[in-house]
Design a protein around this motif. Structure first.
Motif, short mmCIF file in Angstrom:
data_model
loop_
_atom_site.label_atom_id
_atom_site.label_comp_id
_atom_site.label_asym_id
_atom_site.label_seq_id
_atom_site.Cartn_x
_atom_site.Cartn_y
_atom_site.Cartn_z
N CYS A 288 27.11 18.94 29.38
CA CYS A 288 26.70 19.94 28.40
C CYS A 288 25.53 19.44 27.55
N LEU A 289 24.57 20.29 27.34
CA LEU A 289 23.51 20.08 26.36
C LEU A 289 23.66 21.14 25.28
N ILE A 290 23.50 20.74 24.03
CA ILE A 290 23.52 21.72 22.94
C ILE A 290 22.15 21.71 22.29
N ALA A 291 21.41 22.79 22.50
CA ALA A 291 20.11 22.94 21.85
C ALA A 291 20.34 23.56 20.48
N ILE A 292 19.87 22.87 19.45
CA ILE A 292 20.08 23.31 18.07
C ILE A 292 18.76 23.86 17.53
N PHE A 293 18.79 25.09 17.09
CA PHE A 293 17.60 25.76 16.58
C PHE A 293 17.71 25.99 15.08
N ARG A 294 16.58 25.87 14.40
CA ARG A 294 16.48 26.11 12.96
C ARG A 294 15.70 27.41 12.74
N LYS A 295 16.35 28.36 12.10
CA LYS A 295 15.70 29.64 11.85
C LYS A 295 14.78 29.54 10.63
N THR A 296 13.59 30.09 10.75
CA THR A 296 12.68 30.18 9.60
C THR A 296 12.82 31.52 8.89
N ILE A 297 13.24 32.53 9.64
CA ILE A 297 13.60 33.82 9.07
C ILE A 297 14.85 34.31 9.79
N ASP A 298 15.53 35.27 9.20
CA ASP A 298 16.65 35.91 9.88
C ASP A 298 16.55 37.41 9.62
N HIS A 299 17.33 38.16 10.34
CA HIS A 299 17.27 39.61 10.20
C HIS A 299 18.63 40.14 9.73
N LEU A 300 18.60 40.92 8.68
CA LEU A 300 19.80 41.54 8.15
C LEU A 300 20.25 42.67 9.06
N PRO A 301 21.50 43.12 8.91
CA PRO A 301 21.97 44.22 9.77
C PRO A 301 21.11 45.47 9.69
N ASP A 302 20.43 45.68 8.53
CA ASP A 302 19.58 46.88 8.42
C ASP A 302 18.18 46.66 8.97
N GLY A 303 17.95 45.46 9.58
CA GLY A 303 16.67 45.19 10.21
C GLY A 303 15.67 44.45 9.36
N ARG A 304 15.94 44.32 8.07
CA ARG A 304 15.01 43.61 7.19
C ARG A 304 14.99 42.12 7.51
N ALA A 305 13.80 41.52 7.40
CA ALA A 305 13.65 40.08 7.61
C ALA A 305 13.85 39.36 6.28
N VAL A 306 14.57 38.26 6.30
CA VAL A 306 14.80 37.46 5.11
C VAL A 306 14.39 36.02 5.40
N LYS A 307 13.66 35.44 4.48
CA LYS A 307 13.21 34.07 4.64
C LYS A 307 14.39 33.11 4.49
N GLN A 308 14.38 32.06 5.27
CA GLN A 308 15.41 31.02 5.18
C GLN A 308 14.94 29.92 4.22
N TYR A 309 15.81 29.53 3.31
CA TYR A 309 15.49 28.49 2.35
C TYR A 309 16.25 27.21 2.70
N TYR A 310 15.56 26.08 2.56
CA TYR A 310 16.16 24.77 2.83
C TYR A 310 16.79 24.72 4.23
N SER A 311 16.10 25.31 5.18
CA SER A 311 16.69 25.42 6.52
C SER A 311 16.81 24.06 7.21
N ALA A 312 15.81 23.18 7.04
CA ALA A 312 15.90 21.87 7.69
C ALA A 312 17.07 21.07 7.15
N GLU A 313 17.24 21.08 5.84
CA GLU A 313 18.37 20.35 5.25
C GLU A 313 19.70 20.94 5.73
N SER A 314 19.79 22.26 5.75
CA SER A 314 21.03 22.92 6.14
C SER A 314 21.39 22.63 7.60
N VAL A 315 20.40 22.72 8.48
CA VAL A 315 20.67 22.47 9.90
C VAL A 315 20.99 21.00 10.13
#
Length: 223
Positions: free
Chosen positions: A125-152
């Motif tokens: 097994c390989l696990i590829a770990i991705f860090r999101k720079t933005i995400d999308h809310l259920p209503d389709g709006r884009a939201v910026k990710q804060y402190y994503s490197a630290e969180s991941v």
């Protein structure tokens, strides 16, 4: 702004001071037994085991609770072959042209060298770990990710500990750049590859470099 809903957290485990210290010492010893390996058996790992460990990683704290991670577990042989080919191409370019002498000197005592990475196919097994720079809310709006490197990074640490807890060995692999993972694994460009975690069981009689870890006095200051 509406007041966020609140709830009582799950109760913490209750220890006497002596029992808490014993638990801390046991966990410290358990984690100090963790070693990175580069020689993996092809022995399969149940996908349910990987799922549970990734689920644990998803409990990590994150900036504004935005949870800016995505994990892709890869067991398909063809996909692993593609990842190996792309990673080795980047590694050849790095070691032959871009690797600074100081980095090669630091790696020398560990016996890590060359661009051949058979573990990317041998490990189950390989696990590829991705860090999101933005995400999308259920209503389709884009939201910026804060402190994503630290969180991941925190989530990755929990994942490695969870896999070790289950008796699995890991190897952190970071060919640079890793954009090939987006293409091979069909991930959007706003997800940036953070790390490729190789997961499985070591071969029988596996050998690892004889290393030491820094003492507590070297890594901690109490004020």
């Amino acid at each position: 702004m509406a007041k966020p809903q609140s709830m009582n957290p799950p109760p913490l485990r209750q220890f006497t001071p002596a029992a808490a210290l014993k638990a801390a010492e046991e966990f410290r010893q358990f984690m100090h037994e963790r070693r990175t390996v580069r020689d993996f058996s092809s022995r399969p790992v149940p996908v349910e085991l990987i799922q549970q460990c990734i689920h644990a990683a998803g409990s990590a704290p994150s900036g504004a609770n935005l949870q800016p991670w995505h994990f892709v577990a890869v067991s398909d042989a063809a996909k692993k072959n593609q990842i190996r080919a792309a990673a080795e191409e980047e590694e050849r370019e790095f070691y032959e042209r871009r690797a600074p002498p100081e980095w090669l000197e630091a790696l020398a005592p560990l016996g890590v060298h060359g661009s051949d990475k058979p573990f990317l196919e041998t490990a189950p097994c390989l696990i590829a770990i991705f860090r999101k720079t933005i995400d999308h809310l259920p209503d389709g709006r884009a939201v910026k990710q804060y402190y994503s490197a630290e969180s991941v990074g925190i989530a990755t640490g929990i994942l490695i500990a969870a896999l070790h807890h289950c008796g699995l060995a890991t190897l952190t692999h970071t060919p640079s750049p890793m954009a090939f993972l987006n293409e091979i694994l069909d991930r959007p460009r706003h997800e940036r590859p953070f790390l490729l975690l190789v997961v499985g069981y070591p071969i029988d009689n596996v050998q690892v470099p004889a290393i030491s870890r820094k003492s507590l006095a070297e890594i901690m200051t109490h004020v």
